[in-house]
Write a protein that holds these residues in place. Structure first.
Motif, PDB file in Angstrom:
ATOM      1  N   GLY A 295     -76.667 -17.008  35.006  1.00  0.00           N
ATOM      2  CA  GLY A 295     -76.365 -15.626  34.668  1.00  0.00           C
ATOM      3  C   GLY A 295     -76.369 -15.335  33.182  1.00  0.00           C
ATOM      4  N   VAL A 296     -76.677 -16.350  32.364  1.00  0.00           N
ATOM      5  CA  VAL A 296     -76.711 -16.164  30.912  1.00  0.00           C
ATOM      6  C   VAL A 296     -78.147 -16.304  30.437  1.00  0.00           C
ATOM      7  N   GLU A 297     -78.616 -15.336  29.670  1.00  0.00           N
ATOM      8  CA  GLU A 297     -79.972 -15.378  29.131  1.00  0.00           C
ATOM      9  C   GLU A 297     -79.919 -15.616  27.630  1.00  0.00           C
ATOM     10  N   LEU A 298     -80.720 -16.559  27.157  1.00  0.00           N
ATOM     11  CA  LEU A 298     -80.816 -16.853  25.735  1.00  0.00           C
ATOM     12  C   LEU A 298     -82.249 -16.642  25.286  1.00  0.00           C
ATOM     13  N   CYS A 299     -82.442 -16.084  24.104  1.00  0.00           N
ATOM     14  CA  CYS A 299     -83.790 -15.997  23.539  1.00  0.00           C
ATOM     15  C   CYS A 299     -83.689 -15.894  22.023  1.00  0.00           C
ATOM     16  N   LEU A 300     -84.751 -16.245  21.339  1.00  0.00           N
ATOM     17  CA  LEU A 300     -84.818 -16.127  19.886  1.00  0.00           C
ATOM     18  C   LEU A 300     -85.500 -14.810  19.523  1.00  0.00           C
ATOM     19  N   VAL A 301     -84.918 -14.105  18.579  1.00  0.00           N
ATOM     20  CA  VAL A 301     -85.495 -12.834  18.154  1.00  0.00           C
ATOM     21  C   VAL A 301     -85.464 -12.732  16.634  1.00  0.00           C
ATOM     22  N   VAL A 306     -90.155 -11.621  19.410  1.00  0.00           N
ATOM     23  CA  VAL A 306     -90.095 -13.070  19.576  1.00  0.00           C
ATOM     24  C   VAL A 306     -90.813 -13.700  18.387  1.00  0.00           C
ATOM     25  N   PRO A 307     -90.163 -14.579  17.623  1.00  0.00           N
ATOM     26  CA  PRO A 307     -90.761 -15.094  16.382  1.00  0.00           C
ATOM     27  C   PRO A 307     -91.771 -16.201  16.650  1.00  0.00           C
ATOM     28  N   ASP A 308     -92.539 -16.499  15.604  1.00  0.00           N
ATOM     29  CA  ASP A 308     -93.437 -17.643  15.668  1.00  0.00           C
ATOM     30  C   ASP A 308     -92.619 -18.926  15.644  1.00  0.00           C
ATOM     31  N   ALA A 309     -93.243 -20.035  16.066  1.00  0.00           N
ATOM     32  CA  ALA A 309     -92.565 -21.324  16.072  1.00  0.00           C
ATOM     33  C   ALA A 309     -92.059 -21.662  14.675  1.00  0.00           C
ATOM     34  N   ASN A 310     -90.824 -22.170  14.619  1.00  0.00           N
ATOM     35  CA  ASN A 310     -90.181 -22.628  13.381  1.00  0.00           C
ATOM     36  C   ASN A 310     -89.834 -21.501  12.409  1.00  0.00           C
ATOM     37  N   ALA A 311     -90.044 -20.251  12.804  1.00  0.00           N
ATOM     38  CA  ALA A 311     -89.673 -19.138  11.931  1.00  0.00           C
ATOM     39  C   ALA A 311     -88.176 -18.853  12.067  1.00  0.00           C
ATOM     40  N   PRO A 312     -87.518 -18.393  10.989  1.00  0.00           N
ATOM     41  CA  PRO A 312     -86.086 -18.039  11.077  1.00  0.00           C
ATOM     42  C   PRO A 312     -85.868 -16.966  12.141  1.00  0.00           C
TER      43      PRO A 312
END
Length: 333
Positions: A295-301, A306-312
């Protein structure tokens, strides 16, 4: 907050629910808890505590502190304020509920609870929990009532509690983590044993209860475990241990795994989001792998994308246990 505890008080009235070791072992059964909550509810009603107030809660008697929280949770519209040092800034509360008389001066209204008076059996009566908008304020972090309940359920899911187990709670009950741990344990019909401050002080008396699990705040785990060594012949017979925190000290985690519980579980538990990830069966010296709870969603933004790989980037969390803005949004980055 009290409904499920009331249920257990009717189903298993003599089942022990709370234990604290101070000068001596003090135990409250679920029937005792229900009677005392009703007594404190009656006392608060006499003091004409009105809806909409900011109520600071700080009882030196830890069992009475929990009883007061449960009673106040039935009052309806209110903001309940907690401070880990027990001190409240001037103007931050309208009412102080405590068990120690304080000089009034410029202070708000003070309601003094007597631990002995709350032990007097009250005639059973129907006390309706008043629905309303409650806010829980822990050291400046505000949680709506429904969010706090969701966080407690979320932690229970993460620890796979769900049953009547015995938890040694080594977390300050004036913090959201410590209070959640106790309420979660009582909701499941378990036994919450309140820590004496260090594991070496806890381990001898808890043999009387044979605690199944240990919960300790990662920030204080090193201090809590200081002085404990397997060579001293003490054993807690724990089935598992949980270190809760965003950055548990690695030496404390390894010490717990070596000497106390090989099945140590690590939880990432942030004040802003509640428990959202857990790690189990990790090996010392190897990277720990966490997984998000159901029930928990995680994502990088980054800038909404959505950022490129290894981007802050920021970690965005969507969860029933996350803080919500006034417009109802539950995404927090």
């Amino acid at each position: 907050m009290f409904d499920l505890i009331r249920f257990h008080s009717r189903l298993n009235p003599e089942l022990p629910g709370l234990v604290a070791f101070d000068s001596s072992a003090r135990e409250l059964s679920y029937a005792d808890i229900a009677r005392r909550v009703d007594a404190v509810t009656h006392r608060l009603a006499q003091c004409a505590i009105a809806p909409g107030l900011r109520i600071g809660i700080n009882c030196h008697d830890r069992l009475l502190h929990i009883i007061a929280v449960l009673a106040l949770s039935r009052t309806g519209d209110a903001t309940f304020v907690f401070a880990s040092d027990g001190l409240f800034k001037p103007g931050s509360i309208d009412v102080l509920v405590t068990d120690k008389a304080v000089g009034n001066g410029d202070r708000p209204m003070v309601v003094v609870l007597d631990a002995q008076a709350t032990a007097v059996p009250m005639p059973e009566r129907a006390v309706a929990d008043r629905g309303g908008n409650t806010t829980w304020l822990f050291n400046g972090i505000a949680l709506e009532g429904e969010v706090l309940r969701a966080r407690i359920a979320q932690r229970s899911t993460a620890k796979a509690a769900g049953g009547a187990t015995r938890w040694l709670c080594a977390a300050d009950i004036r913090t959201e983590l410590g209070l959640s741990a106790v309420i979660e344990c009582l909701w499941s019909g378990g036994l919450a044993i309140l820590s004496n401050g260090t594991f070496s002080q806890d381990v001898l008396p808890i043999r009387l209860y044979e605690a199944d699990h240990l919960l300790v705040d990662g920030e204080h785990a090193a201090d809590y475990l200081n002085g404990f060594d397997k060579a001293n012949g003490m054993s807690a017979r724990l089935r598992s241990a949980v270190i809760v925190g965003a950055c548990p000290e690695i030496s404390a985690a390894e010490r717990m795994k070596r000497f106390i519980s090989p099945d140590t579980v690590l939880h990432l538990d942030l004040p802003e989001t509640g428990t959202f990830a857990a790690c189990s069966y990790w090996q010392i010296g190897k990277p720990r792998h966490y997984w998000p709870l159901p029930g928990v969603e995680l994502c990088l933004v980054a800038n909404g994308q959505v950022p490129d790989a290894n981007a802050p980037a920021h970690v965005a969390i969507r969860s029933d246990g996350a803080l919500r803005s006034r417009d109802g949004a539950s995404i927090l980055s």
